[in-house]
Design an enzyme around this catalytic site. Structure first.
Site, short mmCIF file in Angstrom:
data_model
loop_
_atom_site.label_atom_id
_atom_site.label_comp_id
_atom_site.label_asym_id
_atom_site.label_seq_id
_atom_site.Cartn_x
_atom_site.Cartn_y
_atom_site.Cartn_z
N ASN A 1 2.27 1.41 4.35
CA ASN A 1 2.61 0.14 5.03
C ASN A 1 2.34 0.21 6.54
O ASN A 1 3.03 -0.39 7.33
CB ASN A 1 4.07 -0.28 4.76
CG ASN A 1 4.40 -1.70 5.22
OD1 ASN A 1 5.48 -1.99 5.67
ND2 ASN A 1 3.45 -2.61 5.10
N CYS B 1 0.87 -1.18 0.00
CA CYS B 1 0.00 0.00 0.00
C CYS B 1 0.90 1.23 0.00
O CYS B 1 2.09 1.12 -0.33
CB CYS B 1 -0.98 -0.02 1.17
SG CYS B 1 -0.20 0.02 2.79
N CYS C 1 -1.37 0.68 7.42
CA CYS C 1 -2.80 0.33 7.56
C CYS C 1 -3.17 -0.89 6.71
O CYS C 1 -3.35 -1.99 7.22
CB CYS C 1 -3.69 1.52 7.17
SG CYS C 1 -3.46 2.97 8.20
N ARG C 2 -3.27 -0.69 5.40
CA ARG C 2 -3.84 -1.76 4.56
C ARG C 2 -2.92 -2.95 4.34
O ARG C 2 -3.34 -4.10 4.52
CB ARG C 2 -4.25 -1.16 3.19
CG ARG C 2 -5.42 -0.20 3.28
CD ARG C 2 -5.57 0.61 2.01
NE ARG C 2 -4.45 1.54 1.81
CZ ARG C 2 -4.25 2.26 0.73
NH1 ARG C 2 -5.09 2.16 -0.28
NH2 ARG C 2 -3.24 3.09 0.64
N SER C 3 -1.67 -2.70 3.93
CA SER C 3 -0.83 -3.87 3.59
C SER C 3 -0.42 -4.69 4.81
O SER C 3 -0.39 -5.93 4.71
CB SER C 3 0.37 -3.48 2.71
OG SER C 3 1.21 -2.56 3.34
N ASP D 1 -7.85 3.91 1.01
CA ASP D 1 -6.98 4.35 2.10
C ASP D 1 -7.85 4.78 3.30
O ASP D 1 -8.64 5.71 3.17
CB ASP D 1 -6.16 5.54 1.57
CG ASP D 1 -5.18 6.07 2.59
OD1 ASP D 1 -5.25 5.67 3.75
OD2 ASP D 1 -4.34 6.90 2.19
P1 4NP Z 1 -1.79 2.77 4.16
O1 4NP Z 1 -2.42 4.12 4.75
O2 4NP Z 1 -1.26 3.13 2.79
O3 4NP Z 1 -2.97 1.85 4.11
O4 4NP Z 1 -0.72 2.34 5.14
C1 4NP Z 1 -1.71 5.30 4.88
C2 4NP Z 1 -0.91 5.50 5.97
C3 4NP Z 1 -0.23 6.69 6.13
C4 4NP Z 1 -0.37 7.68 5.18
C5 4NP Z 1 -1.16 7.48 4.08
C6 4NP Z 1 -1.82 6.27 3.92
N1 4NP Z 1 0.28 8.93 5.37
O5 4NP Z 1 0.07 9.82 4.54
O6 4NP Z 1 1.04 9.08 6.32
#
Ligand code: 4NP
Length: 158
Positions: free
Chosen positions: A15, A12, A17-19, A126
């Site tokens: 790294n 994602c 939340c989703r992945s 996201d």
């Molecule tokens: P992820 O979510 O891609 O599912 O881990 C996010 C986590 C942090 C951020 C964006 C998306 N950020 O902008 O910090």
């Protein structure tokens, strides 16, 4: 990867939340289905390098019996494309970012996780700036993708 052990990298943006959720879900499902597969996750951005998964992801995942123990954020590196058989992204922006750094010969390994599901959704959105329901929905979609990917592996493994 050894010659016979398949491997998957879930990807994602952050790294956190989703992945890592996909990694935690798929580790449990692989165990439940007695599948031998190497599993990891990474982000296309390195903002949170070394951090544990987001507490909100952990909370909704642990409620459903998934373990996030020991997971730490890292960024995708070019060697990942050679190492992993499947590089499964959460959304189309992740795919585009991956293809920018993926050598031509490995581009066929990059796909959306939900391409393995029957879900009408193509992308896992996201959840970072949303509430708990967004995290629940992300997990619903990841579970659907993971179930489809289990079936895919079962149909392709000897
Ligand atoms: P992820 O979510 O891609 O599912 O881990 C996010 C986590 C942090 C951020 C964006 C998306 N950020 O902008 O910090």
């Amino acid at each position: 990867m050894s010659i016979n052990t398949p491997s998957v990298l879930f990807v994602c943006l952050g790294n956190i939340c989703r992945s890592p959720s996909a990694e935690a879900v798929f580790k449990k499902k692989a165990t439940d289905h007695a599948l031998t597969i190497e599993i990891d996750s990474a982000g296309t951005a390195g903002y949170h390098k070394g951090a544990a998964p987001d507490k909100r992801s952990q909370a909704v995942g642990e409620e459903r019996g998934y373990s996030f123990k020991g997971l730490r954020c890292r960024k995708v590196v070019e060697q990942d494309f050679e190492k992993y058989d499947y590089v499964l992204a959460m959304d189309n922006a992740n795919v585009a970012n991956l293809l920018e750094i993926c050598p031509e010969e490995f581009q066929h390994k990059v796909a959306l996780l939900l391409s393995f599901s029957q879900s009408e959704e193509q992308e896992v959105p996201d959840p970072y700036y949303g509430g708990k329901r967004g995290f629940e929905y992300v997990l619903d979609l990841i579970e659907q993708g993971a179930d489809g990917f289990v079936q895919h592996l079962k149909s392709t493994q000897p």
